[in-house]
Design a protein around this motif. Structure first.
Motif, PDB file in Angstrom:
ATOM      1  N   ARG A 159     -14.593 -16.852  42.009  1.00 27.37           N
ATOM      2  CA  ARG A 159     -14.588 -15.651  42.849  1.00 27.37           C
ATOM      3  C   ARG A 159     -13.484 -15.762  43.900  1.00 27.37           C
ATOM      4  N   ARG A 160     -12.700 -14.707  44.033  1.00 30.21           N
ATOM      5  CA  ARG A 160     -11.668 -14.676  45.070  1.00 30.21           C
ATOM      6  C   ARG A 160     -12.350 -14.546  46.426  1.00 30.21           C
ATOM      7  N   GLN A 161     -11.923 -15.349  47.384  1.00 28.82           N
ATOM      8  CA  GLN A 161     -12.486 -15.342  48.737  1.00 28.82           C
ATOM      9  C   GLN A 161     -11.737 -14.318  49.588  1.00 28.82           C
ATOM     10  N   VAL A 162     -12.465 -13.356  50.141  1.00 30.64           N
ATOM     11  CA  VAL A 162     -11.859 -12.369  51.025  1.00 30.64           C
ATOM     12  C   VAL A 162     -12.612 -12.340  52.352  1.00 30.64           C
ATOM     13  N   VAL A 163     -11.895 -11.973  53.404  1.00 31.01           N
ATOM     14  CA  VAL A 163     -12.473 -11.889  54.750  1.00 31.01           C
ATOM     15  C   VAL A 163     -12.017 -10.589  55.391  1.00 31.01           C
ATOM     16  N   GLY A 164     -12.828 -10.108  56.307  1.00 30.71           N
ATOM     17  CA  GLY A 164     -12.459  -8.889  57.000  1.00 30.71           C
ATOM     18  C   GLY A 164     -13.170  -8.760  58.326  1.00 30.71           C
ATOM     19  N   CYS A 165     -12.811  -7.730  59.044  1.00 25.66           N
ATOM     20  CA  CYS A 165     -13.397  -7.463  60.358  1.00 25.66           C
ATOM     21  C   CYS A 165     -13.865  -6.025  60.450  1.00 25.66           C
ATOM     22  N   ILE A 166     -14.848  -5.833  61.313  1.00 26.87           N
ATOM     23  CA  ILE A 166     -15.213  -4.489  61.751  1.00 26.87           C
ATOM     24  C   ILE A 166     -14.728  -4.396  63.188  1.00 26.87           C
ATOM     25  N   THR A 201     -12.898  -7.803  38.891  1.00 25.53           N
ATOM     26  CA  THR A 201     -12.865  -9.181  39.378  1.00 25.53           C
ATOM     27  C   THR A 201     -14.041  -9.408  40.308  1.00 25.53           C
ATOM     28  N   LEU A 202     -14.559 -10.640  40.314  1.00 29.90           N
ATOM     29  CA  LEU A 202     -15.637 -10.997  41.225  1.00 29.90           C
ATOM     30  C   LEU A 202     -15.068 -11.536  42.529  1.00 29.90           C
ATOM     31  N   TYR A 203     -15.695 -11.148  43.633  1.00 27.16           N
ATOM     32  CA  TYR A 203     -15.256 -11.548  44.967  1.00 27.16           C
ATOM     33  C   TYR A 203     -16.419 -12.099  45.772  1.00 27.16           C
ATOM     34  N   GLU A 204     -16.071 -12.938  46.740  1.00 24.91           N
ATOM     35  CA  GLU A 204     -17.011 -13.378  47.758  1.00 24.91           C
ATOM     36  C   GLU A 204     -16.394 -12.954  49.081  1.00 24.91           C
TER      37      GLU A 204
END
Length: 192
Positions: A28-35, A114-117
């Motif tokens: 799984r591709r690792q993604v990060v984000g913000c609110i 694609t699967l992501y985390e």
């Protein structure tokens, strides 16, 4: 003449590209984000105190299909929080304080199969930049939580938004009760 410029006030006007440094876990591709969020002060009548209204910043998708919160790949040379802040600067053009993780979600991309985390963080906005790397391909809009919930295209980002609201509500209630306790102490002292 030489001018010294602090690194913290400089923003690269080019987004990182490529997948060579991307993190993957169990395929799984690792993604990060913000609110990104802020409090908008709304004026009340002269007898009431002014009130703070929570606003969040959403951005348009690069492909022009809906709105979302800034997010992108977590790379090998950065922490989750560093990556989340970088993505937020690149995509939304805001900086601030990255707070504690809201959670982790597993999801499947509709377009890439694609699967992501994904990990999401709150970002208390302290600065809105006039120029930022993706300003030509994205629109940014401040809106209420209810509006953001309606326009956000990803279920997992809506869940992260709900967690943020719950956290901030609990913090505000705690601060309110602490303020009331301090006022009661002051009142007790004045009675002496």
């Amino acid at each position: 003449m030489v001018a010294l410029v602090s690194q913290e006030n400089v923003v690269a006007l080019v987004s990182r590209t490529g997948r060579e440094l991307q993190r993957y876990r169990k395929g799984r591709r690792q993604v990060v984000g913000c609110i990104p969020y802020r409090y908008k002060i709304t004026e009340q009548s002269s007898l009431e105190e002014s009130e703070e209204e929570l606003e969040v910043l959403v951005i348009s998708s690069q492909k022009g299909k809906g709105m979302l919160f800034p997010k992108g790949g977590w790379e090998l040379d950065e922490s989750r929080k560093e990556a989340a802040l970088r993505e937020t600067i690149e995509e939304a053009g805001v900086r601030g304080i990255v707070e504690g993780k809201l959670g982790k979600w597993n999801f499947k991309s509709k377009t890439h199969n694609t699967l992501y985390e994904g990990y999401m963080f709150p970002l208390l906005v302290q600065e809105q930049l006039e120029f930022w790397p993706e300003q030509n391909v994205r629109q940014r809009t401040w809106m209420s939580v209810d509006e953001a919930r309606k326009v956000c295209q990803h279920w997992w980002m809506k869940e992260a938004l709900d967690r943020l609201v719950k956290r901030l509500t609990a913090q505000n209630q705690k601060q309110g009760s602490e303020k009331d306790s301090l006022n009661n102490i002051e009142d007790d002292k004045s009675d002496l």
